[in-house]
Design an enzyme around this catalytic site. Structure first.
Site, short mmCIF file in Angstrom:
data_model
loop_
_atom_site.label_atom_id
_atom_site.label_comp_id
_atom_site.label_asym_id
_atom_site.label_seq_id
_atom_site.Cartn_x
_atom_site.Cartn_y
_atom_site.Cartn_z
N ARG A 141 11.21 56.62 6.55
CA ARG A 141 10.52 57.74 5.91
C ARG A 141 10.99 59.10 6.42
NH1 ARG A 141 4.28 56.51 5.95
NH2 ARG A 141 4.94 56.29 8.09
N LYS A 196 8.11 39.37 12.32
CA LYS A 196 6.75 38.91 12.52
C LYS A 196 5.82 40.12 12.54
CE LYS A 196 5.42 38.84 17.34
NZ LYS A 196 5.01 38.09 18.49
N LYS A 241 17.20 32.61 21.39
CA LYS A 241 17.49 32.57 22.84
C LYS A 241 18.48 31.47 23.16
CE LYS A 241 13.01 34.42 24.26
NZ LYS A 241 13.27 35.53 25.17
N GLU A 279 2.96 36.38 30.62
CA GLU A 279 3.36 37.79 30.66
C GLU A 279 2.53 38.51 31.72
OE1 GLU A 279 4.54 39.22 26.36
OE2 GLU A 279 2.51 38.43 26.34
N HIS A 302 6.03 31.41 18.06
CA HIS A 302 7.02 31.11 19.10
C HIS A 302 6.82 29.75 19.77
CE1 HIS A 302 7.95 35.22 18.44
NE2 HIS A 302 6.97 35.72 19.18
N LYS A 344 -1.59 37.22 28.87
CA LYS A 344 -1.16 38.52 29.40
C LYS A 344 -1.77 38.72 30.78
CE LYS A 344 -0.19 40.30 24.98
NZ LYS A 344 1.26 40.14 24.92
P1 NAD Z 1 7.25 51.38 14.07
O1 NAD Z 1 5.91 51.82 13.67
O2 NAD Z 1 7.82 51.83 15.36
O3 NAD Z 1 8.29 51.76 12.94
C1 NAD Z 1 7.99 51.65 11.59
C2 NAD Z 1 9.17 52.09 10.76
O4 NAD Z 1 8.82 51.93 9.38
C3 NAD Z 1 9.58 53.54 10.92
O5 NAD Z 1 10.97 53.63 10.88
C4 NAD Z 1 8.98 54.22 9.69
O6 NAD Z 1 9.73 55.34 9.25
C5 NAD Z 1 9.11 53.12 8.69
N1 NAD Z 1 8.13 53.27 7.60
C6 NAD Z 1 6.79 53.24 7.68
N2 NAD Z 1 6.23 53.44 6.46
C7 NAD Z 1 7.26 53.61 5.60
C8 NAD Z 1 7.34 53.87 4.20
N3 NAD Z 1 6.26 53.97 3.43
N4 NAD Z 1 8.57 53.98 3.67
C9 NAD Z 1 9.69 53.86 4.42
N5 NAD Z 1 9.66 53.61 5.73
C10 NAD Z 1 8.47 53.51 6.32
O7 NAD Z 1 7.20 49.77 14.00
P2 NAD Z 1 8.07 48.73 14.83
O8 NAD Z 1 7.42 48.51 16.13
O9 NAD Z 1 9.49 49.12 14.81
O10 NAD Z 1 7.85 47.39 13.99
C11 NAD Z 1 8.49 47.12 12.75
C12 NAD Z 1 8.17 45.69 12.33
O11 NAD Z 1 8.67 44.80 13.31
C13 NAD Z 1 6.68 45.38 12.23
O12 NAD Z 1 6.47 44.44 11.19
C14 NAD Z 1 6.35 44.75 13.56
O13 NAD Z 1 5.26 43.89 13.47
C15 NAD Z 1 7.62 43.99 13.81
N6 NAD Z 1 7.89 43.70 15.22
C16 NAD Z 1 8.02 44.71 16.13
C17 NAD Z 1 8.30 44.42 17.45
C18 NAD Z 1 8.49 45.49 18.47
O14 NAD Z 1 8.80 45.15 19.61
N7 NAD Z 1 8.35 46.75 18.16
C19 NAD Z 1 8.44 43.09 17.85
C20 NAD Z 1 8.32 42.08 16.90
C21 NAD Z 1 8.04 42.40 15.60
#
Ligand code: NAD
Length: 478
Positions: free
Chosen positions: A46, A143, A177, A211, A235, A326
């Site tokens: 975004r 996920k 892994k 964890e 997992h 945790k």
């Molecule tokens: P985040 O909130 O840090 O990032 C979200 C991203 O989505 C941003 O780049 C934002 O610009 C984009 N976004 C949001 N709304 C939007 C829209 N309407 N149009 C276009 N882009 C949009 O989230 P994250 O932590 O990076 O997680 C992303 C996905 O990965 C989620 O489904 C989360 O559950 C999954 N996930 C994250 C982690 C982690 O460690 N962060 C681990 C496992 C899974």
């Protein structure tokens, strides 16, 4: 071996996951020569960025999340040249025509949905309507894949509207892994283990994902999930499947996933007395789970232990004990397969443990060890002791161990290669939820409260009892 040239579009390219895992991982694959000259990464999110400002963000992510000795200014600069950005609105129209114009013919097109699952449908639909995805394109989804069976089915249905199952890559990074894949190699490439790999010889299996972190900072999110949804349904279920499954006829994506699915379907419902749920207390300078969750009456579990029964011919009578939590004593993940004692002891020495244990360590220090009994050295007569036959990957592989790709890197390269073996199929995810749902509904209906446990401990008292009642004990978390 380099993979085919690709255009990888990362929706959510500015997000936390992209910065910590996906982009640094791609840099490492580029450095290893696996990502070809002709490949490209397109960030889509975004934020109102351009190619240059996104490249700056990627550069910072590399600096922060790639080990210093792997950062090479020249290679980073070459890598950044491969990167572009398009500002896009997942639920609106802005940016889609531009993305369409960026797509090239003759390269693999992959779309990584690193965004909230509520956006999956909107993105899938727009990729289709704008003719950005073609029949060979792949999508990668993160996920959580649903929070129960109904929502997982809805997600599968929304993706299935525009993509076939062969195009959908559901990530479970545990499957990426090295040790987890080694589990399959050890089982199916050696004659040594498979004959013993059954109830007749295996006393029990323990799977631990411990964890030390709390949920502080993301308590509101975690409170809607809990350890069962966050760890067990995905997992730990995958780990259990790899241990319990029958040998597939070939190391082929559907052959492997068919066998995993059979394991999930063979799982019995877990009895309430075989479930222990916990919440961490305050301690060690940090608040309690309740303080972090911001809901004073929260009954969400930050710890769970389960005794699981795989009801099939092979595993009749061998319990699988699962625990995750945790704020525990250490950050440690392992699978331990405890074999039965020999049927008869010819030695007088009754001290010590006599079982063989095969331990597969996921974290820390990935590797495997096999506990075997030997004679205690010295003149003390025939006294027995247990020692590990240790197979630490770092030691076995020497310098090459540094180049073992991280789970995300490996999985992304598998997407480009078109290999789905290490990704969850839709029916697997649904079967896992079908097993999980009644357990959660059960404790919610009963109003079960999680038991408190102290930070730095190995979990609630009742979890120890779960094992003690069976005359067994958990392995130490260290
Ligand atoms: P985040 O909130 O840090 O990032 C979200 C991203 O989505 C941003 O780049 C934002 O610009 C984009 N976004 C949001 N709304 C939007 C829209 N309407 N149009 C276009 N882009 C949009 O989230 P994250 O932590 O990076 O997680 C992303 C996905 O990965 C989620 O489904 C989360 O559950 C999954 N996930 C994250 C982690 C982690 O460690 N962060 C681990 C496992 C899974």
């Amino acid at each position: 071996i380099p993979v085919d040239a690709f255009d990888l579009v990362i929706f959510g390219g500015t997000g936390d996951l992209a910065k910590r895992k996906i982009l640094p991982g791609l840099y490492r694959r580029f450095m290893a020569g696996q990502m070809t000259e002709n490949s490209r990464i397109i960030g889509a999110a975004r934020a109102d960025l351009n190619d240059d400002s996104f490249r700056a963000l990627v550069g910072e992510a590399i600096e922060e999340f790639v080990p210093k000795d792997r950062q090479d200014a020249k290679i980073i600069a070459q890598f950044l040249e491969k990167i572009a950005y398009v500002s896009i609105d997942a639920t609106g129209e802005g940016g889609w025509a531009k993305l369409r114009g960026m797509m090239r013919e003759g390269v693999v097109r992959a779309f990584y949905f690193s965004v909230a699952p509520s956006l999956f449908g909107a993105i899938a639909e727009r990729l289709h309507l704008n003719e950005i995805a073609d029949a060979q394109s792949r999508i990668v989804v993160e996920k959580p894949f649903g929070r129960d069976l109904a929502s997982a089915k809805a997600l599968n249905a929304v993706l299935a509207k525009h993509f076939t199952e062969a195009q959908i890559y559901r990530i479970d990074h545990y499957l990426g892994k090295e040790t987890v894949q080694n589990l399959m190699a050890v089982r199916f490439a050696n004659i040594l283990f498979e004959p013993l790999w059954k109830a007749e010889y295996v006393d029990h299996v323990q799977i631990t994902v411990a964890e030390t972190v709390s949920v502080d900072g993301r308590g509101a999110y975690y409170d809607k999930s809990g350890a069962m949804r966050d760890m067990v349904q995905n997992h730990m279920m995958q780990l259990l499947c790899l241990i319990a499954m029958e040998p597939p006829y070939h190391f082929d994506p559907d052959a492997v996933r068919d066998e995993k699915l059979k394991v999930i379907r063979a799982l019995d419902p877990v009895k309430p007395e075989h479930i222990v749920r916990g919440q961490y207390n305050a301690g060690g300078g940090e608040g309690s789970y309740i303080e972090h969750s911001e809901d004073p009456s929260s009954k969400t579990e930050s710890y769970i232990a389960l005794k699981v029964k795989v009801s099939n011919w092979r595993w009749q009578g061998t319990p699988f004990y699962l625990r995750t939590g945790k704020r525990l004593r250490a950050r440690a993940s392992e699978i331990a397969i405890t074999f039965k004692e020999p049927p008869h002891s010819i030695f007088d020495d009754a001290s010590g443990w006599r079982e063989n244990v095969l331990v597969i360590r996921l974290q820390p220090n990935e590797g495997m060890e096999l506990q075997v009994m030997i004679k205690e050295p010295g003149p003390g007569g025939m006294r027995l002791m247990q020692v590990p036959l240790d197979m630490s990957f770092a030691a076995a592989l020497g310098d090459e161990a540094d180049d073992v790709p991280d789970a995300y890197e490996r999985l992304i390269m598998d997407v480009i290669r078109g290999n789905q073996t290490l990704f969850m199929r839709g029916d697997e995810v649904e079967a896992a939820w079908a097993w999980t749902d009644p357990l959660i509904q059960g404790w919610e209906a009963r109003g079960d409260k999680p038991q408190g446990y102290d930070p730095g401990s190995s979990g609630p008292e009742d979890a120890l009892m779960l094992m003690h009642r069976d005359g067994r004990r958990w392995r130490e978390i260290k």
